[in-house]
Design a protein around this motif. Structure first.
Motif, PDB file in Angstrom:
ATOM      1  N   HIS A 276      40.972  84.531  90.068  1.00 23.79           N
ATOM      2  CA  HIS A 276      41.930  84.821  88.997  1.00 23.79           C
ATOM      3  C   HIS A 276      41.318  85.699  87.896  1.00 23.79           C
ATOM      4  O   HIS A 276      41.354  85.343  86.709  1.00 23.79           O
ATOM      5  N   PRO A 277      40.749  86.841  88.258  1.00 22.89           N
ATOM      6  CA  PRO A 277      40.168  87.717  87.235  1.00 22.89           C
ATOM      7  C   PRO A 277      41.267  88.374  86.385  1.00 22.89           C
ATOM      8  O   PRO A 277      42.442  88.375  86.749  1.00 22.89           O
ATOM      9  N   ALA A 278      40.844  88.954  85.277  1.00 23.02           N
ATOM     10  CA  ALA A 278      41.783  89.647  84.391  1.00 23.02           C
ATOM     11  C   ALA A 278      42.298  90.912  85.073  1.00 23.02           C
ATOM     12  O   ALA A 278      41.520  91.684  85.652  1.00 23.02           O
ATOM     13  N   THR A 279      43.603  91.112  85.015  1.00 21.02           N
ATOM     14  CA  THR A 279      44.222  92.276  85.646  1.00 21.02           C
ATOM     15  C   THR A 279      45.122  92.989  84.637  1.00 21.02           C
ATOM     16  O   THR A 279      45.453  92.445  83.580  1.00 21.02           O
ATOM     17  N   GLN A 282      49.074  99.478  86.026  1.00 23.69           N
ATOM     18  CA  GLN A 282      48.740 100.898  85.896  1.00 23.69           C
ATOM     19  C   GLN A 282      49.619 101.597  84.855  1.00 23.69           C
ATOM     20  O   GLN A 282      49.272 102.666  84.356  1.00 23.69           O
ATOM     21  N   GLU A 283      50.773 101.005  84.515  1.00 25.23           N
ATOM     22  CA  GLU A 283      51.671 101.613  83.541  1.00 25.23           C
ATOM     23  C   GLU A 283      51.313 101.261  82.103  1.00 25.23           C
ATOM     24  O   GLU A 283      51.898 101.814  81.164  1.00 25.23           O
ATOM     25  N   ALA A 284      50.362 100.361  81.906  1.00 26.40           N
ATOM     26  CA  ALA A 284      49.956  99.990  80.545  1.00 26.40           C
ATOM     27  C   ALA A 284      49.295 101.186  79.871  1.00 26.40           C
ATOM     28  O   ALA A 284      48.616 101.997  80.514  1.00 26.40           O
ATOM     29  N   ARG A 285      49.503 101.320  78.562  1.00 24.53           N
ATOM     30  CA  ARG A 285      48.845 102.387  77.824  1.00 24.53           C
ATOM     31  C   ARG A 285      47.340 102.122  77.783  1.00 24.53           C
ATOM     32  O   ARG A 285      46.893 100.988  77.726  1.00 24.53           O
ATOM     33  N   ALA A 286      46.583 103.205  77.780  1.00 27.27           N
ATOM     34  CA  ALA A 286      45.130 103.082  77.757  1.00 27.27           C
ATOM     35  C   ALA A 286      44.663 102.352  76.505  1.00 27.27           C
ATOM     36  O   ALA A 286      43.733 101.542  76.553  1.00 27.27           O
ATOM     37  N   VAL A 287      45.310 102.619  75.371  1.00 27.24           N
ATOM     38  CA  VAL A 287      44.911 101.958  74.132  1.00 27.24           C
ATOM     39  C   VAL A 287      45.163 100.461  74.215  1.00 27.24           C
ATOM     40  O   VAL A 287      44.402  99.657  73.657  1.00 27.24           O
ATOM     41  N   GLU A 288      46.204 100.060  74.928  1.00 22.32           N
ATOM     42  CA  GLU A 288      46.488  98.630  75.133  1.00 22.32           C
ATOM     43  C   GLU A 288      45.391  98.000  75.985  1.00 22.32           C
ATOM     44  O   GLU A 288      44.951  96.872  75.717  1.00 22.32           O
ATOM     45  N   ALA A 289      44.944  98.745  77.017  1.00 27.50           N
ATOM     46  CA  ALA A 289      43.864  98.234  77.865  1.00 27.50           C
ATOM     47  C   ALA A 289      42.590  98.023  77.065  1.00 27.50           C
ATOM     48  O   ALA A 289      41.911  96.996  77.205  1.00 27.50           O
ATOM     49  N   LEU A 290      42.275  98.988  76.186  1.00 27.43           N
ATOM     50  CA  LEU A 290      41.071  98.869  75.358  1.00 27.43           C
ATOM     51  C   LEU A 290      41.172  97.670  74.432  1.00 27.43           C
ATOM     52  O   LEU A 290      40.211  96.905  74.279  1.00 27.43           O
ATOM     53  N   LEU A 293      40.681  94.474  76.479  1.00 30.82           N
ATOM     54  CA  LEU A 293      39.278  94.296  76.895  1.00 30.82           C
ATOM     55  C   LEU A 293      38.459  93.728  75.739  1.00 30.82           C
ATOM     56  O   LEU A 293      37.631  92.829  75.927  1.00 30.82           O
ATOM     57  N   ASN A 294      38.700  94.268  74.540  1.00 32.83           N
ATOM     58  CA  ASN A 294      37.975  93.772  73.365  1.00 32.83           C
ATOM     59  C   ASN A 294      38.351  92.327  73.058  1.00 32.83           C
ATOM     60  O   ASN A 294      37.490  91.508  72.717  1.00 32.83           O
ATOM     61  N   GLU A 295      39.631  91.997  73.182  1.00 31.63           N
ATOM     62  CA  GLU A 295      40.075  90.630  72.908  1.00 31.63           C
ATOM     63  C   GLU A 295      39.460  89.638  73.885  1.00 31.63           C
ATOM     64  O   GLU A 295      39.060  88.532  73.497  1.00 31.63           O
ATOM     65  N   LYS A 296      39.391  90.028  75.159  1.00 30.31           N
ATOM     66  CA  LYS A 296      38.875  89.129  76.186  1.00 30.31           C
ATOM     67  C   LYS A 296      37.354  89.173  76.302  1.00 30.31           C
ATOM     68  O   LYS A 296      36.750  88.387  77.038  1.00 30.31           O
ATOM     69  N   LYS A 297      36.745  90.153  75.598  1.00 30.36           N
ATOM     70  CA  LYS A 297      35.291  90.340  75.628  1.00 30.36           C
ATOM     71  C   LYS A 297      34.789  90.547  77.060  1.00 30.36           C
ATOM     72  O   LYS A 297      33.825  89.918  77.507  1.00 30.36           O
ATOM     73  N   ILE A 298      35.495  91.439  77.787  1.00 30.12           N
ATOM     74  CA  ILE A 298      35.086  91.814  79.137  1.00 30.12           C
ATOM     75  C   ILE A 298      34.984  93.334  79.204  1.00 30.12           C
ATOM     76  O   ILE A 298      35.408  94.046  78.283  1.00 30.12           O
ATOM     77  N   ASN A 299      34.406  93.838  80.303  1.00 31.34           N
ATOM     78  CA  ASN A 299      34.152  95.272  80.413  1.00 31.34           C
ATOM     79  C   ASN A 299      35.079  96.001  81.380  1.00 31.34           C
ATOM     80  O   ASN A 299      35.132  97.233  81.356  1.00 31.34           O
TER      81      ASN A 299
END
Length: 325
Positions: A276-279, A282-290, A293-299
């Protein structure tokens, strides 16, 4: 010996005078503003903005704001217009003419042709007494207020109020048109703003041959080869139909070594993978992905479709390298 000047006091006085000019402007917003918006909304051409001197500088900004928020617009210099540039103005356009006094000679010289073209004229001036507002279809006024300049000469409060009125028009038109963030992005493709609004995960993610994938029964020595070969710091673990089962990262490897003081290279990855990794879509905005990632503290995020099939991987490095912030 010169006396000391209280710069802070002067600054606060200037701001106070200009704030008062905006307060005066508030009382000038009436049915004329509604009528001006309706004329612009019905415009089949462009909104042409003109003004001389400091009014011209405000007009340039006004036209730029219109153009970037869904109202096609450009600035026409009234002096140059009298020497050929008036050809920019055609039937179907709307003209916004700015002059605090309402008496700009350069603009008044153009009035016969403006009338001949039957171009709707919206003026912005201190009051409706001058020849410009008297010839206008809609005369928007700023109201009577003092300039912040102690000499009462340099346009200061009047240009501030004009700028605010221009922004009010642009925002009202934006809302009337149902202008969206995506619409805004299409007129701002360059720079950080465009990247924030236009770039999506699908534009930056690693796919196909770059995508690390192994089956759950893959031994760890082959898993490590896949991670090293694809250089994304992880591999996805998928079933025979590419459905996501889990991931294994180089961080998981370090933790495994610390915990077990080594491990069997023939160990199947299913026994140590993270389920169950974080997913992300593909339609999400790149800024939303960033942000996530910061909120979840993952890379990294695994990118999956609506059937939970792995279609890509996107990392913090990909986003930063693309200038997303």
């Amino acid at each position: 010996m010169t006396h000391a000047i209280d710069f802070k006091k002067i600054a606060l006085e200037t701001i106070s005078v200009e704030q008062h000019a905006i307060d005066v402007l508030v009382n000038q917003i009436d049915e004329r503003f509604d009528q001006a918006c309706e004329i612009i909304l019905q415009c089949q051409g462009r909104v042409v903005v003109t003004g001389m001197g400091k009014s011209g500088h405000i007009g340039r900004k006004m036209a730029a704001t219109f153009a970037s928020t869904g109202t096609p617009s450009f600035f026409m210099h009234p002096g140059e217009a009298g020497h050929g540039d008036l050809g920019m103005l055609v039937r179907g356009d709307v003209l916004i003419a700015i002059s605090n006094s309402g008496k700009s000679d350069e603009i008044m010289m153009l009035m016969p042709l403006i009338k001949h073209l039957e171009v709707p004229l919206i003026t912005i001036s201190r009051d409706d007494k001058g020849p410009m507002p008297q010839n206008a279809d809609i005369a928007l006024t700023l109201g009577d207020s003092n300039e912040a300049c102690p000499l009462g000469l340099a346009p200061t409060s009047s240009t501030t109020a004009t700028l605010v009125l221009g922004d009010a028009l642009a925002v009202a038109l934006l809302e009337a048109r149902g202008f969206t963030a995506d619409d805004f992005a299409r007129s701002h493709p360059a720079g950080a703003l465009g990247k924030r609004l236009l770039l999506h995960v699908k534009h930056l993610m690693h796919t196909q041959q770059e995508l690390p994938k192994v089956s759950p029964d893959t031994p760890m020595n082959q898993v490590l080869y896949e991670i090293s070969n694809k250089r994304l710091g992880l591999t996805t673990i998928v079933d025979e139909n590419d459905h996501l089962l889990g991931i294994f990262t180089d961080g998981d490897l370090r933790r495994l070594i610390d915990k077990q003081q080594g491990f069997d290279v023939n160990l199947p990855v299913r026994q140590v993978m993270v389920e169950h990794p974080a997913t992300i879509s593909q339609e999400a905005r790149a800024v939303e992905a960033l942000q996530k990632l910061n909120e979840k503290k993952i890379n990294q995020f695994v990118v999956v479709d609506d059937q939970n099939k792995v279609i890509g991987v996107i990392s913090m490095h990909d986003l930063i390298q693309a200038g997303v912030s």
